[in-house]
Design a protein around this motif. Structure first.
Motif: not given
Length: 255
Positions: A29-48
């Motif tokens: 079992e490998v666990r990853y933290n997946f981080t993605f930015i919903q709005d590429t013009l707004d870094s505060s839209s990052a979710l993980s």
């Protein structure tokens, strides 16, 4: 109520598939933290979100840890409610931001995701053609890794994999290297997968598939959904304005 119905539907879908497939078991079992930015013009839209890869090198399943915990938790609550004759209360079940999952076997990669209340599956046509740079190394999770790069889905990615775990697999659809991928990121860092942990684990690998369509059909349906999430049930200037704003905000997707 919508979350409740979706979770209930997912629970029965899991149960149905478990009864239908010949189960193979994972080795790790490998666990990853997946981080993605919903709005590429707004870094505060990052979710993980923590994601899980169960793999044996021949088959694997990749899914959101929170989503699986919510489905399993609701299943237990449902069984208890049936026994007691009570109403099912979701309570404090984990909240998931990611609802896609990926099933791989030797020859195929199936990606499944929700669009509204509909659950679709498409076979990924992408070929994993990597370029390995053996001159670049890094230590991740105690393992010596080498860098590999790839262009797929209109995006460029850099992966770090280790020969120490000779399993050709990784997060999401990514595989095809001579070792396990421990870290992967899109060039602009809008999408990242970072290793959390690796453990030996023997559990059934159980694919969860929805309505089978092509990738082109999926992208078309996703565009339709973004343009009109309520599918004609609401149509006024305020709703149209919100839909247009959402299209600008949620401009980053894996596919």
């Amino acid at each position: 109520m919508k979350l409740l119905l979706n979770t209930l539907m997912a629970f029965f879908c899991f149960s149905f598939i478990q009864a239908q497939v010949n189960k193979d078991s994972s080795d790790i079992e490998v666990r990853y933290n997946f981080t993605f930015i919903q709005d590429t013009l707004d870094s505060s839209s990052a979710l993980s979100e923590p994601m899980v890869l169960l793999t044996n090198g021949k088959q694997s399943i990749y899914y959101s840890e929170n989503y699986k915990a919510a489905v399993d938790g609701f299943g237990r609550k449902l069984k208890d409610a049936v026994k007691k004759g009570d109403i099912v209360e979701p309570g404090t079940l984990p909240r998931s931001k990611v609802r896609h999952n990926v099933y791989k076997d030797r020859d195929h990669t199936y990606i499944s995701n929700y669009l509204g209340q509909n659950y679709y599956t498409f076979e990924s046509p992408d070929q994993m053609k990597w370029e390995i740079d053996h001159q670049k190394t890094a230590v991740i999770g105690g393992y010596t890794c080498h860098e590999a790069t790839i262009s797929t889905g209109g995006k460029n990615f850099s992966a770090w994999f280790t020969y120490d775990i000779p399993i050709s697999d990784g997060p999401y659809k990514f595989r095809g290297l001579p070792g396990l991928i421990l870290q992967l990121s899109e060039t602009n860092n809008y999408i990242r997968f970072d290793l959390i942990s690796i453990h030996k684990k023997k559990v059934p690998i159980e694919p969860k598939k929805g309505i089978l369509i092509s990738k082109e059909q999926y992208l078309s349906k996703r565009k339709e959904y973004m343009n009109d999430p309520y599918q004609g049930k609401i149509n006024n200037p305020e709703y149209r304005k919100i839909a247009e704003e959402n299209k600008k905000k949620y401009n980053n997707a894996l596919e």
